[in-house]
Design a protein around this motif. Sequence first.
Motif, PDB file in Angstrom:
ATOM      1  N   ALA A 231    -104.692  24.011  31.528  1.00 35.56           N
ATOM      2  CA  ALA A 231    -105.638  24.207  31.785  1.00 35.56           C
ATOM      3  C   ALA A 231    -106.294  25.478  32.820  1.00 35.56           C
ATOM      4  CB  ALA A 231    -106.947  22.529  32.199  1.00 35.56           C
ATOM      5  N   VAL A 232    -106.740  26.429  32.052  1.00 33.60           N
ATOM      6  CA  VAL A 232    -107.181  27.912  32.576  1.00 33.60           C
ATOM      7  C   VAL A 232    -108.025  27.876  31.946  1.00 33.60           C
ATOM      8  CG1 VAL A 232    -105.097  27.916  33.802  1.00 33.60           C
ATOM      9  CG2 VAL A 232    -105.723  29.114  31.363  1.00 33.60           C
ATOM     10  N   SER A 233    -109.277  28.928  31.820  1.00 31.58           N
ATOM     11  CA  SER A 233    -110.611  29.391  31.289  1.00 31.58           C
ATOM     12  C   SER A 233    -110.432  30.843  31.160  1.00 31.58           C
ATOM     13  CB  SER A 233    -111.822  29.604  32.597  1.00 31.58           C
ATOM     14  OG  SER A 233    -112.757  27.644  32.990  1.00 31.58           O
ATOM     15  N   ALA A 234    -111.184  31.101  30.070  1.00 30.55           N
ATOM     16  CA  ALA A 234    -110.917  32.719  29.855  1.00 30.55           C
ATOM     17  C   ALA A 234    -109.246  32.823  29.487  1.00 30.55           C
ATOM     18  CB  ALA A 234    -111.003  33.545  30.976  1.00 30.55           C
TER      19      ALA A 234
ATOM     20  N   PHE B  74    -104.592  46.158  35.314  1.00 28.48           N
ATOM     21  CA  PHE B  74    -104.283  45.646  33.047  1.00 28.48           C
ATOM     22  C   PHE B  74    -103.392  47.135  32.900  1.00 28.48           C
ATOM     23  CE2 PHE B  74    -108.597  46.483  34.536  1.00 28.48           C
ATOM     24  CZ  PHE B  74    -109.269  47.822  33.117  1.00 28.48           C
ATOM     25  N   ALA B  75    -102.918  46.069  31.901  1.00 31.50           N
ATOM     26  CA  ALA B  75    -101.784  46.970  31.140  1.00 31.50           C
ATOM     27  C   ALA B  75    -102.357  48.281  30.628  1.00 31.50           C
ATOM     28  CB  ALA B  75    -101.266  46.392  29.639  1.00 31.50           C
ATOM     29  N   TRP B  76    -103.781  48.897  30.352  1.00 33.89           N
ATOM     30  CA  TRP B  76    -104.548  49.758  29.301  1.00 33.89           C
ATOM     31  C   TRP B  76    -105.429  50.763  30.684  1.00 33.89           C
ATOM     32  CZ3 TRP B  76    -105.193  45.508  27.191  1.00 33.89           C
ATOM     33  CH2 TRP B  76    -106.732  44.621  27.824  1.00 33.89           C
ATOM     34  N   ALA B  77    -105.316  49.883  32.344  1.00 35.34           N
ATOM     35  CA  ALA B  77    -105.623  51.309  33.470  1.00 35.34           C
ATOM     36  C   ALA B  77    -105.934  52.371  33.668  1.00 35.34           C
ATOM     37  CB  ALA B  77    -105.803  49.679  34.493  1.00 35.34           C
ATOM     38  N   ASP B  78    -104.262  52.356  33.306  1.00 38.45           N
ATOM     39  CA  ASP B  78    -103.517  53.891  33.053  1.00 38.45           C
ATOM     40  C   ASP B  78    -103.825  54.624  32.551  1.00 38.45           C
ATOM     41  OD1 ASP B  78    -101.958  53.062  32.019  1.00 38.45           O
ATOM     42  OD2 ASP B  78    -100.351  53.703  33.265  1.00 38.45           O
TER      43      ASP B  78
ATOM     44  N   SER C   5     -99.438  38.174  38.098  1.00 33.71           N
ATOM     45  CA  SER C   5    -100.128  37.310  37.056  1.00 33.71           C
ATOM     46  C   SER C   5     -98.870  36.411  36.460  1.00 33.71           C
ATOM     47  CB  SER C   5    -100.314  37.877  36.103  1.00 33.71           C
ATOM     48  OG  SER C   5    -100.129  38.693  35.398  1.00 33.71           O
ATOM     49  N   ARG C   6     -97.355  36.433  36.377  1.00 32.83           N
ATOM     50  CA  ARG C   6     -96.783  36.024  35.874  1.00 32.83           C
ATOM     51  C   ARG C   6     -95.732  35.102  36.416  1.00 32.83           C
ATOM     52  NH1 ARG C   6     -94.482  38.668  30.480  1.00 32.83           N
ATOM     53  NH2 ARG C   6     -96.066  39.982  29.614  1.00 32.83           N
TER      54      ARG C   6
ATOM     55  N   PHE D 182    -105.149  35.846  32.746  1.00 35.48           N
ATOM     56  CA  PHE D 182    -105.020  34.748  32.467  1.00 35.48           C
ATOM     57  C   PHE D 182    -103.678  34.304  31.385  1.00 35.48           C
ATOM     58  CE2 PHE D 182    -108.596  33.738  35.122  1.00 35.48           C
ATOM     59  CZ  PHE D 182    -108.064  32.629  36.029  1.00 35.48           C
ATOM     60  N   THR D 183    -103.580  35.577  30.961  1.00 37.05           N
ATOM     61  CA  THR D 183    -102.384  35.709  29.353  1.00 37.05           C
ATOM     62  C   THR D 183    -101.658  35.945  30.492  1.00 37.05           C
ATOM     63  OG1 THR D 183    -104.595  36.680  27.890  1.00 37.05           O
ATOM     64  CG2 THR D 183    -102.842  36.606  27.777  1.00 37.05           C
ATOM     65  N   GLU D 184    -101.104  36.525  31.178  1.00 34.44           N
ATOM     66  CA  GLU D 184    -100.394  37.079  31.616  1.00 34.44           C
ATOM     67  C   GLU D 184     -99.393  36.154  32.755  1.00 34.44           C
ATOM     68  OE1 GLU D 184     -99.540  40.387  33.863  1.00 34.44           O
ATOM     69  OE2 GLU D 184     -99.888  41.690  31.933  1.00 34.44           O
TER      70      GLU D 184
END
Length: 346
Positions: free
Chosen positions: A65-68, A280-284, A297-298, A74-76
């Motif tokens: 049970a995780v939000s967002a 996050f993946a596109w931060a760079d 996260s993983r 949270f996807t990772e």
Amino acid sequence: MPTMADVARSAGVSVATVSHVLNGTRPVLPHTRQAVLDAVDELGYTPNTLARSLVTSRTRSIGLAVSAISNPYFTEILQGVEAAAREEGYGLLIADPHDDPVHEQRVVRLLHERRVDGVIVAPSAHPEDLVAYLTRHAVPTVLLDRAVDTTAGTTPRFDQVCAENADPTARLVTHLAELGHRRIGLVAGLPGLSTTGERINGYRYGLAAAGLPYDERLVVHGDSDAGGAERATARLLSLAAPPTALVSANNAMTIGALRTLRSRGLTVPGDIALCCFDDFAWADLFSPRLTAVAQPSRELGATAVRVLLERLAEPERPARTLRLPCSFVHRTSCGCPEEPEKGTVA
């Protein structure tokens, strides 16, 4: 429907041998194993997990049970949980509590009613009813990402798996201070979440380490989402003496802060420096590239599964809280021209 006994007759083996092949509980000769698998395929046999759970009191399933869930962070985490559960032969039932304490208790109850062996929960800002339910029903539980103080009175503690929050946030603040900034604003998360409180504490630690005073006007709550961060950043920019640098306390709020800065015609880092908690993946790929704290996260998700399975194996073992280190990812939104190698924050 074909039964395990039907498979055993077709393969010319015992029911116990079929069980060992399907459950991997004992080595079986290769030709015997293949005979069983051929019989399973030919008959279309499907294990009766409901019947097995009535015998073993286990369904080999975990509730999450995780939000967002759409948030990349949270996807990772979800990917880490799923991969670790699959590796151990467990299925996963997923629910989104939407950071609503009432809905949170409802979805966890539904997961429990579906006889999951245990639950992994990222609790809301007000998890009192959740904690009461989990305690009353003795549900094997790991609290993920957000810690809950369950040590008071007679309330039992739960296993918890979280990232470090205070020290990495302090690292962002001291870095900005080293670049000459004296008014550093914080766009904080939803009040009541442990991550929000810990990152505010880290912000204050960073200011103190840099010899800077704490000004409560420079801390605004963006409520952990982009819309809230847009409004919070606007409040900071409206101060008589606005900050020259910002720390955003999660990835969604970083997006909101950038939207407000762009709408005001401000450039990063030319007009205002920016650092953020959550890579996050596109931060760079942003211009400028975002200096950030990266959470594991993983690994958080995989560790939560491991801790839950250890709890199932040893129900009486002492509860524990694990803190995983984050990494400081140095890019250019802070005002630095180069990108040194990634270093670990304890």
